[in-house]
Write a protein that holds these residues in place. Structure first.
Motif, PDB file in Angstrom:
ATOM      1  N   ILE A 132      50.197  72.247  72.430  1.00  0.00           N
ATOM      2  CA  ILE A 132      50.281  70.808  72.165  1.00  0.00           C
ATOM      3  C   ILE A 132      49.096  70.365  71.303  1.00  0.00           C
ATOM      4  CG2 ILE A 132      50.203  68.518  73.239  1.00  0.00           C
ATOM      5  CD1 ILE A 132      51.744  69.804  75.617  1.00  0.00           C
ATOM      6  N   ARG A 133      47.919  70.927  71.568  1.00  0.00           N
ATOM      7  CA  ARG A 133      46.765  70.568  70.728  1.00  0.00           C
ATOM      8  C   ARG A 133      46.954  71.073  69.303  1.00  0.00           C
ATOM      9  NH1 ARG A 133      40.731  72.013  70.356  1.00  0.00           N
ATOM     10  NH2 ARG A 133      40.044  70.216  69.126  1.00  0.00           N
ATOM     11  N   MET A 134      47.582  72.224  69.152  1.00  0.00           N
ATOM     12  CA  MET A 134      47.858  72.723  67.799  1.00  0.00           C
ATOM     13  C   MET A 134      48.802  71.776  67.058  1.00  0.00           C
ATOM     14  SD  MET A 134      48.141  76.814  68.586  1.00  0.00           S
ATOM     15  CE  MET A 134      48.172  77.452  66.905  1.00  0.00           C
ATOM     16  N   ALA A 135      49.741  71.170  67.771  1.00  0.00           N
ATOM     17  CA  ALA A 135      50.621  70.175  67.144  1.00  0.00           C
ATOM     18  C   ALA A 135      49.814  68.969  66.683  1.00  0.00           C
ATOM     19  CB  ALA A 135      51.709  69.738  68.127  1.00  0.00           C
ATOM     20  N   VAL A 136      48.853  68.562  67.510  1.00  0.00           N
ATOM     21  CA  VAL A 136      47.982  67.432  67.162  1.00  0.00           C
ATOM     22  C   VAL A 136      47.149  67.756  65.927  1.00  0.00           C
ATOM     23  CG1 VAL A 136      45.995  66.067  67.935  1.00  0.00           C
ATOM     24  CG2 VAL A 136      47.887  66.533  69.514  1.00  0.00           C
ATOM     25  N   LEU A 137      46.566  68.951  65.913  1.00  0.00           N
ATOM     26  CA  LEU A 137      45.728  69.356  64.788  1.00  0.00           C
ATOM     27  C   LEU A 137      46.558  69.523  63.522  1.00  0.00           C
ATOM     28  CD1 LEU A 137      43.484  71.959  66.649  1.00  0.00           C
ATOM     29  CD2 LEU A 137      42.781  69.700  65.840  1.00  0.00           C
ATOM     30  N   GLN A 138      47.731  70.109  63.658  1.00  0.00           N
ATOM     31  CA  GLN A 138      48.608  70.300  62.503  1.00  0.00           C
ATOM     32  C   GLN A 138      49.002  68.959  61.900  1.00  0.00           C
ATOM     33  OE1 GLN A 138      51.911  73.097  63.012  1.00  0.00           O
ATOM     34  NE2 GLN A 138      53.192  71.792  61.740  1.00  0.00           N
ATOM     35  N   GLY A 139      49.199  67.949  62.750  1.00  0.00           N
ATOM     36  CA  GLY A 139      49.578  66.627  62.268  1.00  0.00           C
ATOM     37  C   GLY A 139      48.417  65.805  61.749  1.00  0.00           C
ATOM     38  N   GLY A 140      47.196  66.304  61.924  1.00  0.00           N
ATOM     39  CA  GLY A 140      46.025  65.581  61.429  1.00  0.00           C
ATOM     40  C   GLY A 140      45.740  64.297  62.176  1.00  0.00           C
ATOM     41  N   LEU A 141      46.095  64.242  63.473  1.00  0.00           N
ATOM     42  CA  LEU A 141      45.845  63.041  64.261  1.00  0.00           C
ATOM     43  C   LEU A 141      44.381  62.951  64.679  1.00  0.00           C
ATOM     44  CD1 LEU A 141      49.007  62.903  66.554  1.00  0.00           C
ATOM     45  CD2 LEU A 141      48.634  61.827  64.337  1.00  0.00           C
ATOM     46  N   ARG A 142      43.952  61.747  64.941  1.00  0.00           N
ATOM     47  CA  ARG A 142      42.564  61.494  65.336  1.00  0.00           C
ATOM     48  C   ARG A 142      42.462  61.649  66.851  1.00  0.00           C
ATOM     49  NH1 ARG A 142      40.245  58.788  60.893  1.00  0.00           N
ATOM     50  NH2 ARG A 142      38.676  57.678  62.123  1.00  0.00           N
ATOM     51  N   GLU A 143      41.678  62.634  67.286  1.00  0.00           N
ATOM     52  CA  GLU A 143      41.595  62.947  68.718  1.00  0.00           C
ATOM     53  C   GLU A 143      40.567  62.106  69.459  1.00  0.00           C
ATOM     54  OE1 GLU A 143      42.396  67.261  69.899  1.00  0.00           O
ATOM     55  OE2 GLU A 143      41.300  67.482  68.008  1.00  0.00           O
ATOM     56  N   ARG A 144      39.451  61.801  68.820  1.00  0.00           N
ATOM     57  CA  ARG A 144      38.361  61.091  69.497  1.00  0.00           C
ATOM     58  C   ARG A 144      38.011  59.818  68.744  1.00  0.00           C
ATOM     59  NH1 ARG A 144      37.313  66.470  69.402  1.00  0.00           N
ATOM     60  NH2 ARG A 144      37.119  67.543  71.412  1.00  0.00           N
TER      61      ARG A 144
END
Length: 731
Positions: A237-249
């Motif tokens: 799931i984190r790889m999906a977030v990173l792949q999408g370039g979303l802002r985590e923090r």
């Protein structure tokens, strides 16, 4: 040699050198075409042959090829020659855009400023990419026009979109390489021995691109973060977030600003005290942010609906650090194991959340309806409310629609108000459907996790309680949109345009293939509503609803009010979820400006650096698309995790798509999708009937058609592509 090569192949830097084959000269020339054009586009002065060769790092034996390329470009009038010097042709149409690559290697340039105006994307062949990667901002030269797209080539990479990629590390003697997790980045990334961060073989990692490579050498980089075991849910799931370039923090200044906010202690001047009303919130079991509450009163044969929305604009001032970050995010993103909120938790789960028994500032739409559900009046006010109860959809369903005595006894004080709400929303729904509003019935898959494993994927429950709250929110959104439109206060509308005629033709062919008799009337929302009703409770209902949804244009945000086709609404915007959607916050600010009696341009509704609503609409629509893509990506990954140990098992499914390459199937219980490749159907030679959406066996006359029920065997779980491959199983 192109720097792009197939997944799994050894990195170019470690591959064995081979003599160039004569048949490959054409590919080399194509790449050199793009390099020459890119170089000339970046120059203010013309260059001679020697200067071009030196700038491109060409060897002496490649000069012959360079001369040939220059000659071809001159013939095509892509460049001009003055004396011995070359320059990009004058008058050649160029545009800036964003590159969207496909897994097949070619891409499309999405022109800046044209996306929201219906501008056509520009097709770019793989050999015309000139080293550009997914998401890059590029300068494109238009080379021609096809049937549906303009065609072009990348002449300059203006800004790299991706500087880091996540993927799977493979160790080797010289260090190793990272196979990108996104198949739109097919080049593996060379990692030298000192840059591996001691990653283990097969580990998921985040790598920084140090060198994007050239025609002769692939890209290289260094590992900056170890993500962990690639076969665990949290890592995928984190790889999906990173792949999408979303802002985590959130940035430190945003957290600091949020920490300094103080709750509203009492009604300030101009805020109406509505704490005496029995407001309630109705959400899902796992919801943590409650941004809307309702209350319904009845007076004779009239109804008064109070839709009270968290007053986010009270805390989030235009141009503040929180506001700038919220604008960049655009929306909250909901994933199986986490939420990436638009606002810091101090706001989303505390100050702005309409939790029970706490005073909260709100923005209330007070809507009056007659006995038929027709809106006959509206008023808006900044308010202070106090929610009486946090209800879930399940509880409301048990209380109102299943009439469970125990549930009604526990909440007996609120039952009369809720029954009035139910009566009103039935009237609202009846009127909405009568005008042609569409009621899609597409089950939503819900992922259940057990620690680091995917325990199940099932269909999310949807009952009449969901529809009750949705009709209240729709009524408020329409009322605010109409009010602002008639007052001529610029705002971001939620628009949904007429379906694409080509897609509509595809749908009608598919519907006829399924045996449906389509209405012989004008194609409008009511036409679609009739088709949906005809399919209701039939075996093909899921297929029809899905096909219809694909036929529709994507809804988007725009300062131009073009109406909402799907809702058959002349006025519509988003007002009811400012905790999780920035356009709702814009609507709050504009409405507050109207109520205060100020001119439309008195205050900016978006971050000070982005005052133009047109630009804001494009950006926020893109944020929404990105969030949807990441959510789908995460679901695809969870589907792979759920089924990775079930290869060989047989599942019941429905054929949800038919192509010349095979059958798309959707599993009955989980609504997980996959493909039956035509290459696996070896019992016959199958012909593709595109008009009737079916495959027909040439010898056996066996037929597989859209909507057919089949049994399929799981053959492969491809983690790298997030795809599932099935074969047909005998019944």
């Amino acid at each position: 040699m192109s720097r792009r090569f197939s997944r799994g192949r050894k990195p170019l830097a470690t591959a064995t050198k081979k003599r160039r084959a004569p048949g490959r000269e054409k590919n080399i020339s194509s790449a050199l075409h793009a390099s020459v054009l890119g170089l000339l586009a970046a120059q203010n002065t013309a260059l001679n042959e020697t200067e071009i060769a030196r700038a491109l790092g060409l060897s002496r034996h490649e000069l012959v090829q360079l001369r040939a390329v220059l000659g071809q470009l001159l013939e095509r009038r892509a460049i001009d020659k003055k004396g011995r010097r070359f320059a990009l042709a004058a008058g050649q149409e160029r545009l800036r855009g964003t590159l969207d690559l496909t897994a097949k290697g070619f891409g499309y340039a999405i022109p800046e400023g044209e996306q929201a105006k219906g501008g056509k994307d520009v097709y770019i062949a793989a050999h015309n990419l000139n080293g550009a990667s997914q998401g890059d901002t590029i300068l494109v030269a238009i080379t021609g026009s096809g049937r549906s797209h303009r065609e072009g080539r990348v002449i300059q990479i203006l800004q790299r979109a991706v500087t880091q990629i996540c993927g799977i590390f493979t160790a080797s003697g010289a260090g190793g390489y990272v196979t990108p997790d996104d198949d739109r980045f097919p080049a593996t990334l060379l990692i030298r021995r000192n840059d591996t961060l001691a990653a283990g073989d097969g580990m998921a990692v985040m790598a920084e691109i140090v060198d994007y490579g050239s025609e002769r050498q692939g890209p290289c980089g260094r590992i900056v973060e170890l993500l962990g075991d690639a076969r665990t849910a949290s890592v995928q799931i984190r790889m999906a977030v990173l792949q999408g370039g979303l802002r985590e923090r959130f940035p430190a200044e945003v957290d600091a600003e949020a920490a300094g906010l103080q709750p509203v202690a009492a009604c300030d001047e101009g805020r109406q005290d509505l704490r005496h009303l029995p407001h309630v919130t109705i959400d899902g079991e796992t919801a943590r942010d409650f941004d809307d509450a309702i209350c319904v009163e009845r007076s004779g044969d009239q109804f008064v609906l109070y839709v009270s929305i968290a007053d986010v604009s009270h805390y989030v001032r235009t141009g503040s650090a929180i506001d700038r970050e919220a604008y960049l995010r655009g929306t909250s993103v909901y994933l199986p194991d986490r939420v990436l909120p638009m606002l810091p938790e101090r706001l989303s789960n505390d100050l702005c959340s309409l939790v029970p028994d706490q005073d909260r500032p709100a923005f209330t739409a007070i809507l009056r309806f007659d006995a038929t559900g027709r809106r006959i009046g509206e008023r808006y006010t900044k308010s202070l409310i106090r929610s009486r109860q946090r209800f879930t959809y399940t509880t409301i369903n048990r209380l109102l629609y299943l009439n469970e005595p125990q549930a009604r006894a526990v909440h007996h004080e609120l039952v009369p108000m809720l029954e009035q709400a139910s009566t009103l929303t039935e009237l609202l729904k009846k009127r909405r459907l009568a005008r042609g509003s569409l009621e899609f019935n597409i089950p939503e898959p819900e992922v259940t996790l057990a620690g680091e494993t995917v325990a199940a994927i099932s269909l999310a429950e949807r009952n009449r309680a969901h529809m009750l709250i949705e009709d209240c929110m729709l009524a408020a959104n329409e009322a605010v949109a109409e009010t602002l439109a008639k007052a001529r206060h610029p705002v971001l509308y939620r628009i949904h345009e007429y379906p694409d005629p080509a897609k509509l033709e595809v749908f009608t062919d598919a519907a006829k293939a399924l045996g449906f008799r389509l209405p012989q009337s004008e194609v409008n929302p009511a036409w679609f509503a009739q088709v949906i009703e005809q399919a209701r409770n039939s075996s093909a209902e899921y297929i029809v609803n899905n096909l219809l949804l694909r036929t529709m244009q994507q809804a988007r945000y725009s300062p131009e009010n073009n109406g909402h086709f799907g809702l058959a609404a002349p006025y519509y915007l988003h007002f009811t979820s400012p905790i999780r959607r920035y356009p709702d916050l814009v609507a709050h600010r504009v409405l507050a400006n109207l109520l205060s009696g100020h001119a439309p341009d008195h205050a900016r509704p978006v971050s000070a650096k982005t005052a133009d609503l047109g630009e804001a609409g494009i950006h926020l629509s893109q944020c929404e698309r990105k969030a949807i893509d990441v959510e789908r990506n995460a679901h695809a990954r969870c589907s792979c995790l759920l089924l990775m140990d079930r290869v060989g098992e047989i599942f019941a499914a429905i054929i949800s798509g038919v192509t010349a390459f095979g059958l798309y199937v959707t599993l009955d219980d989980s609504y997980i999708s996959g493909m039956v490749p035509l290459t696996s159907m070896t019992d016959d030679y199958y012909l593709h009937d595109s008009r009737r959406y079916r495959l027909i066996g040439e010898a056996s006359n066996r037929m597989y058609q859209l909507g057919d029920r089949v049994l399929v065997r799981l053959e492969q779980v491809d983690f790298s592509a997030k795809r599932l491959a099935f074969s047909l199983a005998p019944r």
